[in-house]
Structures are given as structure tokens and as C-alpha cells.
Enzyme design. Structure first.
Site, short mmCIF file in Angstrom:
data_model
loop_
_atom_site.label_atom_id
_atom_site.label_comp_id
_atom_site.label_asym_id
_atom_site.label_seq_id
_atom_site.Cartn_x
_atom_site.Cartn_y
_atom_site.Cartn_z
N HIS A 1 4.58 14.18 3.78
CA HIS A 1 5.48 13.25 3.13
C HIS A 1 6.51 14.03 2.31
O HIS A 1 6.14 14.86 1.50
CB HIS A 1 4.67 12.33 2.21
CG HIS A 1 5.38 11.10 1.77
ND1 HIS A 1 6.44 11.12 0.90
CD2 HIS A 1 5.20 9.80 2.09
CE1 HIS A 1 6.86 9.88 0.69
NE2 HIS A 1 6.13 9.06 1.41
N HIS B 1 -0.03 12.49 -7.48
CA HIS B 1 1.13 13.09 -8.12
C HIS B 1 1.03 13.07 -9.64
O HIS B 1 0.51 12.12 -10.23
CB HIS B 1 2.37 12.26 -7.72
CG HIS B 1 3.67 12.91 -8.02
ND1 HIS B 1 4.84 12.20 -8.20
CD2 HIS B 1 4.01 14.22 -8.18
CE1 HIS B 1 5.83 13.02 -8.43
NE2 HIS B 1 5.36 14.26 -8.44
N GLU C 1 8.41 7.53 -13.91
CA GLU C 1 8.64 6.71 -12.71
C GLU C 1 8.34 5.25 -13.02
O GLU C 1 7.20 4.88 -13.27
CB GLU C 1 7.72 7.17 -11.57
CG GLU C 1 7.87 8.63 -11.18
CD GLU C 1 6.96 9.01 -10.02
OE1 GLU C 1 6.51 8.11 -9.29
OE2 GLU C 1 6.68 10.22 -9.86
N TYR D 1 4.13 -2.77 -0.90
CA TYR D 1 4.39 -1.33 -0.94
C TYR D 1 3.26 -0.58 -0.25
O TYR D 1 2.07 -0.87 -0.47
CB TYR D 1 4.54 -0.89 -2.39
CG TYR D 1 4.79 0.58 -2.56
CD1 TYR D 1 5.84 1.22 -1.89
CD2 TYR D 1 3.98 1.35 -3.39
CE1 TYR D 1 6.07 2.57 -2.05
CE2 TYR D 1 4.21 2.70 -3.56
CZ TYR D 1 5.26 3.32 -2.89
OH TYR D 1 5.47 4.66 -3.05
N HIS E 1 4.64 4.93 -14.51
CA HIS E 1 3.83 6.14 -14.57
C HIS E 1 4.67 7.17 -15.33
O HIS E 1 5.67 7.67 -14.82
CB HIS E 1 3.47 6.61 -13.16
CG HIS E 1 2.71 5.54 -12.39
ND1 HIS E 1 3.12 5.10 -11.15
CD2 HIS E 1 1.61 4.83 -12.71
CE1 HIS E 1 2.29 4.15 -10.73
NE2 HIS E 1 1.36 3.97 -11.65
N HIS F 1 -0.87 9.52 -10.82
CA HIS F 1 -0.75 8.29 -10.04
C HIS F 1 -0.80 8.68 -8.57
O HIS F 1 -0.85 9.85 -8.23
CB HIS F 1 0.54 7.54 -10.37
CG HIS F 1 1.78 8.37 -10.19
ND1 HIS F 1 2.21 9.29 -11.12
CD2 HIS F 1 2.67 8.46 -9.17
CE1 HIS F 1 3.31 9.88 -10.70
NE2 HIS F 1 3.60 9.40 -9.50
FE LIG Z 1 5.25 9.91 -8.27
#
Ligand SMILES: [Fe+2]
Length: 498
Positions: free
Chosen positions: A342, A385, A391, A400, A415, A421
Site C-alpha cells: 500500500h 501506523h 489525521e 471505508y 488519530h 491506528h
Molecule cells: Fe495513518
């Protein structure tokens, strides 16, 4: 002085010779043909929406029926055509370099200075005056909100009354920082205009279309479209489809620009030609004298009101590069992996407001549009992450891909810097086992992120009094149990035990 053409060459992509109605029709037809499944919602017939296109272009536009309203060859003739007043609106300091200088010249029936003194409005518990106040909580916890209630039509909440500050940092006084808001409204701004002295608003409708009258002309902004109302520009929001809800990213410094594309090349992501700017249109059905109008001003995060005896939407012609604009998110040309892993979500950046630190944004606006996922031998959802940036995520429609449940349209999540997260337990299980055939991702969905270098605090109303924070949010990761196995050195998904 009489001239049938604007003095400034019209450099815009939409031809300046066709009849405006034809332009609107051909643009809609072209869009529908190019995006048969994502045709922009058609605006109501009661208003005529005319646009020029091209991000950051130097526009020149006159209201229909008033040819020659723009002075030829100069900005401030001794007497302007049609007896209009000339007024400059500066979006940057006079001395900002040419590549980033923004200003427009407005030719209006009366100058915007014609108003009574501003009076401060009573404090609203949903607003935040100062993000450093003790009432604003900095928290390292993952936060997620259920959608705020949309007021019923009979409650008559106008756009400027339904603004709710969620989180933010810095201050307009220092011209440094951001704020994130949710708006909910059920009534038109009737004979009320607003402008924001503190910064630019990037507005993301989630429910219900917005008919936005601005000094520069009319914008029709439906869900899955966004608009930007730069600092200082007066606007009024009407609700052609009834009650509305949406999100706002406010930046206290600078302006939004298109991100650099680097190795992607000259094309892709949000293409400049898809940004639409209103052509001049003034409120001709409101008397220039004797009308009663209220102008709301957000100044240093306090709301003020002043009355005036005429419409503030009295600009007959304007030219320049400082103006509101809109963009249809279905036009976003997404890039992604065709091999494995990703990419970082920055590859989905629509607009960015740069900080003085190279490569670091005051705020990025990022979308996660419908696309193909084709990566092989890879975990396809966003990765686990911790980020040097904050964010805030919202959802316009759909579901989502990294959150199986709980994150619903109209809701939001935050976050904060270095707060962990990532995919929740059900998503991890599914994505670890799935057959990696090419699949469509996010069809019918549009999630977005406001990503900022600022360390934000959360407003008291949003955190406590709204009662919309999901206190069990953290539990969605508790099911991520250990799969560490000395006998699975090869990473065989069949050996994972869920
Ligand atoms: Fe993130």
C-alpha cells in the site's frame, strides 16, 4: 470606455465566446459522458450557475447583460463603467512573489465598506475561541464520533449558526494553525452573508447540496464535490435539497494549492482544468438601497454582526486569481500500486496548504476514491501506523475499507500525532486471508482525510457535550491477537489462527 470585451484576455478553458447557458449545458453533458456513473448532481433551474475553469487562473468575468463592466487596460479609472466602484481584495500580501500572489479586482454597486459597526455576538458553546484554552483537551486517545444530528427543518438553523468546532491548533492571531469543523443546517441564510477573516474554508458536503452565493458569483456544491471559500470572501448558503451536514477544514495561514506530482509527471490526481470558478453574478433582485442585510464576520474565532442597507452580493464584474472554487471528487485521477504494498496516503492528495517546512503541510486534503486493488503478495488495506502528522478522517458516503464498522457517513475520527491506528481486527483477518485477485475497492464510497502537522486539541462540546464520541472505539483493535509462530517463518496465511 464602452467595450464589449473584458480588457483582460480571458485565459480560461471554458470558451468565452459561447452563450453562458450553452456553456453550462455543454459542461454538464461532457461531464456526464466522461463519468456516466458519477454525473454531477444537476442544480435547480431557479439559479443559473456559470463557471470558468482552471485552478488558479487569472479570470475576467462580467455579469450577464453587463458587457464592458470591466475597465479596459487599468483597474481604477476615474469613473468605472456603469458607475461601479472598484475595490481590490488581497488574498496575499502585496509583496508576495508573483507565482503565489493572489488578488482580485471587484467592480461593485457600492463598496463593501458601507456597513454599520460590527457588534460581537454572544458566545456559542459549539465554537472555540482559543485552542489553547483549558476547556480544549489535548488527548492521545483514538477518537471516533458518530454523526452529529442534522436539525429538523422547523428548527431553522442556518449554515453560519450550525458551525461546530471539532479540533484545532494555533491561532488566527498568529496566522498559524488549523481548525476542523462539522456544519449542520436546516435553513437558508436569508439576507445574511458571512465572511471569515481567520482563514480559508475547505467545505466538504456530506448530506444535501449547497447553493452558495459569493461575491464572485454562484456555486452549486453537492455531496462528492468540495469547495473552497478563501479568507474574506462574503458568502451565503442556501439549501436547495433541505437539511445538510458536512465537514470544513480551515487553515489560518496560506492558501490551498495543488500538490506537486514529482515522478508521476505532468498529469494526474486532481487536474487543474476540473476546478470551477463562478462567473460574475450579482443579486439583482435585492434593492441596492433600503434592503436589510446582516454580515457575519468570524474574526479571531469570535463572531460579529453588522447591518447594511443593501446586498453585499453586488459585484457586477471581477477579474483576478483570488476567488472561490469547487471540484468534483469523481474527477480525481487516482494512482496506486500495480505491484505490491500500500502506498502512503499522500498519493491521494487533492489539495495542500504548505507550511514553511519543505514537504510538510499545514493541512492536506486527501481522498480515498473508488479504484482497483491489484497488489500481489501484499496486505492491501492501509497499514498499521503511527504518524508525525495528525489525521482527521470523515466519510461522505459508503464504507471505508480499513474499518469494518462504526465509521459511518457523517461521522469522523481523529488519530493524533503518534497515536497508533490502522485496520481493525475483522479487517486484518479478512485481508490476511483473502484471495488476491484484482478487485474493485470503495465503489460507492468516498472517505477523506484532513492531515495536518499541527498537534490539535479537541473542543469541549465535540468531546463531551455532543455525546457523540464512541467510547468503545479502542476495543476494535483489542481483537488483534498475537500470531507469532516459530513454525511459520514463511508467513503462510493458512497457519494463522483466528
Ligand atoms: Fe495513518
Amino acid at each position: 470606455m464602452a467595450s464589449n470585451k473584458p480588457a483582460v484576455a480571458a485565459p480560461v478553458a471554458v470558451t468565452s465566446t459561447a452563450h453562458p447557458a450553452a456553456l453550462a449545458k455543454s459542461a454538464a453533458e461532457a461531464h456526464a459522458a466522461h463519468h456516466p456513473n458519477n454525473a454531477t448532481a444537476q442544480p435547480p433551474a431557479a439559479f443559473t450557475y456559470r463557471y470558468n475553469s482552471g485552478f488558479g487562473n487569472e479570470f475576467a468575468t462580467e455579469a450577464e447583460g453587463y458587457p464592458g463592466a470591466l475597465p479596459v487596460g487599468q483597474n481604477t479609472p476615474q469613473v468605472c463603467p456603469y458607475g461601479l466602484y472598484a475595490e481590490q481584495l488581497s488574498g496575499t500580501a502585496f509583496t508576495v512573489g508573483r507565482s503565489h500572489n493572489q488578488r482580485s479586482w471587484l467592480y461593485r454597486i457600492r463598496p463593501s465598506v458601507c456597513h454599520k459597526p460590527f457588534e460581537k455576538l454572544p458566545a456559542n458553546p459549539r465554537h472555540v475561541r482559543n485552542w489553547s484554552d483549558a476547556e480544549c483537551e489535548p488527548t492521545p486517545n483514538q477518537l471516533r464520533w458518530s454523526p452529529f444530528n442534522v436539525p429538523a427543518q422547523k428548527e431553522k438553523v442556518a449554515f453560519h449558526e450550525g458551525l461546530t468546532a471539532i479540533c484545532g491548533a494555533g491561532s488566527p492571531e498568529a496566522r498559524s494553525g488549523i481548525a476542523i469543523h462539522v456544519y449542520t443546517a436546516s435553513a437558508d441564510m436569508d439576507k445574511v452573508a458571512m465572511y471569515n477573516s481567520d482563514g480559508d474554508y475547505l467545505i466538504v458536503p456530506q448530506q444535501g447540496a449547497l447553493n452558495i452565493r459569493t461575491e464572485m458569483g454562484l456555486l452549486y456544491v453537492a455531496p462528492n464535490e468540495i469547495c473552497v471559500i478563501p479568507r474574506g470572501i462574503r458568502f451565503a448558503v442556501r439549501l436547495p435539497e433541505g437539511p445538510v451536514r458536512g465537514y470544513i477544514l480551515e487553515v489560518y495561514s496560506g492558501h490551498f494549492e495543488l500538490p506537486d506530482l514529482g515522478p508521476i509527471g505532468a498529469n494526474g490526481l486532481a487536474n487543474p482544468r476540473d476546478f470551477l470558478y463562478p462567473m460574475a453574478a450579482f443579486e439583482s433582485d435585492v434593492p441596492n438601497e433600503g434592503a436589510s442585510y446582516t454580515v457575519i464576520n468570524k474574526y479571531c474565532n469570535q463572531f460579529w454582526a453588522a447591518s447594511m442597507d443593501h446586498s453585499p452580493f453586488n459585484v457586477v464584474a471581477w477579474h483576478g486569481n483570488y476567488a472561490p472554487y469547487k471540484y468534483d471528487l469523481s474527477r480525481f485521477n487516482a494512482f496506486n500500486t500495480v505491484t505490491f504494498d500500500h502506498p502512503d496516503p499522500s498519493v491521494f492528495t487533492v489539495l495542500t496548504c504548505k507550511s514553511n517546512s519543505p514537504g510538510t503541510a499545514v493541512a492536506d486534503f486527501v481522498v480515498f476514491p473508488p479504484r482497483w486493488a491489484v497488489g500481489q503478495g501484499t496486505f492491501r488495506p492501509p497499514y498499521a501506523h503511527r504518524n508525525a502528522m495528525s489525521e482527521y478522517m470523515g466519510l461522505i458516503k459508503g464504507a471505508y475499507e480499513a474499518k469494518a464498522e462504526g465509521f459511518v457517513p457523517g461521522g469522523g475520527s481523529l488519530h493524533s500525532i503518534m497515536t497508533p491506528h490502522g485496520p481493525d481486527a475483522p479487517t486484518f483477518q479478512t485481508a490476511s486471508n483473502v484471495d488476491l485477485a484484482p478487485v474493485r475497492v470503495a465503489d460507492g464510497t468516498m472517505a477523506f482525510m484532513f492531515e495536518s502537522c499541527f498537534m490539535m486539541t479537541v473542543g469541549k462540546w465535540a468531546l463531551e457535550e455532543s455525546k457523540k464520541v464512541q467510547n468503545d472505539y479502542y476495543t476494535h483493535w483489542q481483537g488483534l491477537k498475537a500470531h507469532f509462530d516459530v513454525n511459520n517463518k514463511e508467513g503462510d496465511k493458512k497457519k494463522l489462527k483466528f
